[in-house]
Design a protein around this motif. Structure first.
Motif, PDB file in Angstrom:
ATOM      1  N   LYS A 197      -1.467  -0.501 -19.863  1.00 40.10           N
ATOM      2  CA  LYS A 197      -2.249  -0.631 -18.782  1.00 40.10           C
ATOM      3  C   LYS A 197      -2.280  -1.894 -18.002  1.00 40.10           C
ATOM      4  O   LYS A 197      -1.764  -2.717 -18.528  1.00 40.10           O
ATOM      5  N   PRO A 198      -2.084  -1.509 -16.504  1.00 38.07           N
ATOM      6  CA  PRO A 198      -1.752  -3.295 -16.065  1.00 38.07           C
ATOM      7  C   PRO A 198      -2.436  -4.103 -16.387  1.00 38.07           C
ATOM      8  O   PRO A 198      -3.569  -3.655 -16.937  1.00 38.07           O
ATOM      9  N   LYS A 199      -1.889  -5.356 -16.303  1.00 36.11           N
ATOM     10  CA  LYS A 199      -2.590  -6.509 -16.112  1.00 36.11           C
ATOM     11  C   LYS A 199      -3.599  -6.611 -14.884  1.00 36.11           C
ATOM     12  O   LYS A 199      -3.033  -6.049 -13.824  1.00 36.11           O
TER      13      LYS A 199
ATOM     14  N   ALA B 194      -0.006  -6.102  -9.216  1.00 37.30           N
ATOM     15  CA  ALA B 194      -0.566  -4.824  -8.004  1.00 37.30           C
ATOM     16  C   ALA B 194       0.878  -3.223  -8.670  1.00 37.30           C
ATOM     17  O   ALA B 194       1.500  -2.916  -8.032  1.00 37.30           O
ATOM     18  N   ILE B 195      -0.700  -2.344  -9.392  1.00 37.43           N
ATOM     19  CA  ILE B 195       0.005  -1.793 -10.130  1.00 37.43           C
ATOM     20  C   ILE B 195      -0.369  -0.106  -8.750  1.00 37.43           C
ATOM     21  O   ILE B 195      -1.764  -0.211  -9.622  1.00 37.43           O
ATOM     22  N   VAL B 196       0.545   0.851  -9.223  1.00 39.85           N
ATOM     23  CA  VAL B 196      -0.868   2.112  -8.455  1.00 39.85           C
ATOM     24  C   VAL B 196      -0.807   3.040  -9.700  1.00 39.85           C
ATOM     25  O   VAL B 196      -1.494   3.871  -9.614  1.00 39.85           O
ATOM     26  N   TRP B 197      -0.828   2.525 -10.971  1.00 45.25           N
ATOM     27  CA  TRP B 197      -1.419   3.036 -11.463  1.00 45.25           C
ATOM     28  C   TRP B 197      -2.107   2.686 -12.618  1.00 45.25           C
ATOM     29  O   TRP B 197      -2.617   2.013 -12.790  1.00 45.25           O
TER      30      TRP B 197
ATOM     31  N   GLU C  63      -6.104   6.036 -11.775  1.00 41.21           N
ATOM     32  CA  GLU C  63      -7.824   4.734 -11.868  1.00 41.21           C
ATOM     33  C   GLU C  63      -8.409   5.998 -13.203  1.00 41.21           C
ATOM     34  O   GLU C  63      -9.492   4.865 -13.487  1.00 41.21           O
ATOM     35  N   ASP C  64      -9.053   6.539 -12.477  1.00 42.98           N
ATOM     36  CA  ASP C  64     -10.264   7.891 -13.327  1.00 42.98           C
ATOM     37  C   ASP C  64      -9.485   8.666 -14.782  1.00 42.98           C
ATOM     38  O   ASP C  64     -10.308   9.090 -14.888  1.00 42.98           O
ATOM     39  N   ASP C  65      -8.193   7.894 -14.903  1.00 42.05           N
ATOM     40  CA  ASP C  65      -7.364   8.742 -15.807  1.00 42.05           C
ATOM     41  C   ASP C  65      -7.322  10.363 -16.275  1.00 42.05           C
ATOM     42  O   ASP C  65      -7.346  10.444 -17.198  1.00 42.05           O
ATOM     43  N   ILE C  66      -7.059  10.781 -14.634  1.00 40.06           N
ATOM     44  CA  ILE C  66      -6.386  11.719 -14.866  1.00 40.06           C
ATOM     45  C   ILE C  66      -4.852  12.203 -14.676  1.00 40.06           C
ATOM     46  O   ILE C  66      -4.391  11.512 -13.900  1.00 40.06           O
TER      47      ILE C  66
ATOM     48  N   SER D 178       0.672  -1.252  -0.103  1.00 38.36           N
ATOM     49  CA  SER D 178      -0.149  -0.215   0.023  1.00 38.36           C
ATOM     50  C   SER D 178       0.985   0.824   0.183  1.00 38.36           C
ATOM     51  O   SER D 178       0.490   2.490  -0.335  1.00 38.36           O
ATOM     52  N   MET D 179       2.248   1.291   0.247  1.00 32.92           N
ATOM     53  CA  MET D 179       2.532   2.730   0.167  1.00 32.92           C
ATOM     54  C   MET D 179       3.636   2.080  -1.108  1.00 32.92           C
ATOM     55  O   MET D 179       4.297   3.657  -0.858  1.00 32.92           O
ATOM     56  N   MET D 180       3.365   2.130  -1.793  1.00 31.44           N
ATOM     57  CA  MET D 180       4.331   1.938  -3.483  1.00 31.44           C
ATOM     58  C   MET D 180       3.995   3.028  -3.691  1.00 31.44           C
ATOM     59  O   MET D 180       4.622   3.902  -4.886  1.00 31.44           O
ATOM     60  N   GLY D 181       2.676   3.723  -3.854  1.00 32.81           N
ATOM     61  CA  GLY D 181       2.536   4.876  -4.442  1.00 32.81           C
ATOM     62  C   GLY D 181       2.336   5.848  -3.606  1.00 32.81           C
ATOM     63  O   GLY D 181       3.195   7.684  -4.383  1.00 32.81           O
ATOM     64  N   ASP D 182       3.624   6.012  -2.821  1.00 31.69           N
ATOM     65  CA  ASP D 182       3.650   7.168  -1.938  1.00 31.69           C
ATOM     66  C   ASP D 182       4.909   8.181  -2.328  1.00 31.69           C
ATOM     67  O   ASP D 182       6.182   6.796  -2.747  1.00 31.69           O
ATOM     68  N   GLY D 183       5.566   9.007  -1.875  1.00 31.14           N
ATOM     69  CA  GLY D 183       6.569   9.600  -2.752  1.00 31.14           C
ATOM     70  C   GLY D 183       7.749   8.866  -1.673  1.00 31.14           C
ATOM     71  O   GLY D 183       7.914   9.385  -0.407  1.00 31.14           O
TER      72      GLY D 183
END
Length: 256
Positions: A159-161, A165-168, A191-194, A112-117
């Motif tokens: 695009k993630p499979k 476990a992808i954060v994007w 995930e909202d394409d932003i 869960s921390m992989m997307g953190d800076g």
């Protein structure tokens, strides 16, 4: 007979279209694979880098060393500033750890921390620790061709499979069409394409026996006067290094 001929003439374009789509997908994956190998090394690597984090009211610099072995192992050692020198990050298979010598504590980093800076920068923990693989964890498609700084590029959507476990939500990469396979630009979306951030590869030089962008700039979307600059000072590829190097014991032994 006329019906059979009609069916054949209808079927041929469909088959050719399917074949063309499969071929394009394969080509896109091969391009991504070559670009990834160019930067990360076919087998292993060792480098020293300087990261500057720029914010509207402050700026700070971190110097660190990094070792990698394939996609499964990476070690990052902070050498400057003095306050954080000795802090180490380890990825070993699917486990990730952080050794903090100032408090004598080993911390396991959850997915869960992989997307953190990372260290407060615009790089994520996943960017530094390489938990995900841009080759095996995504589906790749060439969506167009564009020119960046007079260099023709493939523009490849990733695009993630479903099981990755992808954060994007998706990543788009601009890779040079020459034999160098340089990653000159990347855009990252949620995930909202932003759009979340844009990454630029600049200052292309011969380093480590190959041509690479030695300056990476990451600019977050909708955040004025904020960016992270990563300079590759030195790098070696395909060095002799074993998986045993990537251990918790080694994290504590590493010195700047």
């Amino acid at each position: 007979m006329k019906q059979i001929k009609t069916i054949i003439w209808i079927a041929i374009p469909v088959v050719l279209c399917l074949f063309s789509t499969a071929s394009t997908a394969q080509d896109a994956t091969e391009i991504i694979k070559k670009a990834d190998q160019k930067w990360n090394g076919e087998k292993s690597s060792r480098g020293q880098m300087t990261m500057t984090i720029v914010r509207p009211e402050w700026k700070r610099t971190i110097v660190f060393k990094v070792w990698t072995l394939g996609d499964a192992y990476s070690m990052t050692l902070i050498t400057k500033p003095a306050k954080e020198a000795g802090q180490t990050f380890l990825k070993r298979e699917k486990e990730m750890w952080n050794w903090m010598p100032s408090i004598g504590r080993m911390i396991k980093l959850p997915p869960s921390m992989m997307g953190d800076g990372w260290m407060g920068s615009d790089y994520t923990n996943d960017d530094i620790l390489k938990e995900s693989s841009m080759v095996t964890d995504f589906v790749h498609t060439i969506i167009k061709e564009e020119t960046i700084d007079e260099i023709p590029c493939w523009v490849i959507e990733m695009k993630p499979k479903e099981d990755a476990a992808i954060v994007w939500g998706k990543v788009v990469k601009w890779i040079s069409k020459d034999e160098e396979y340089l990653m000159l630009k990347s855009t990252y979306y949620d995930e909202d394409d932003i759009l979340v951030k844009t990454e630029y590869g600049k200052e292309i030089k011969d380093i480590g026996g190959r041509k690479l962008p030695t300056r990476i700039e990451i600019i977050p979307a909708e955040k004025d006067n904020q960016k992270t600059i990563l300079i590759t000072n030195e790098i070696e590829f395909n060095i002799p290094i074993k998986s045993g190097f990537f251990s918790q014991q080694q994290m504590k032994r590493l010195r700047k």
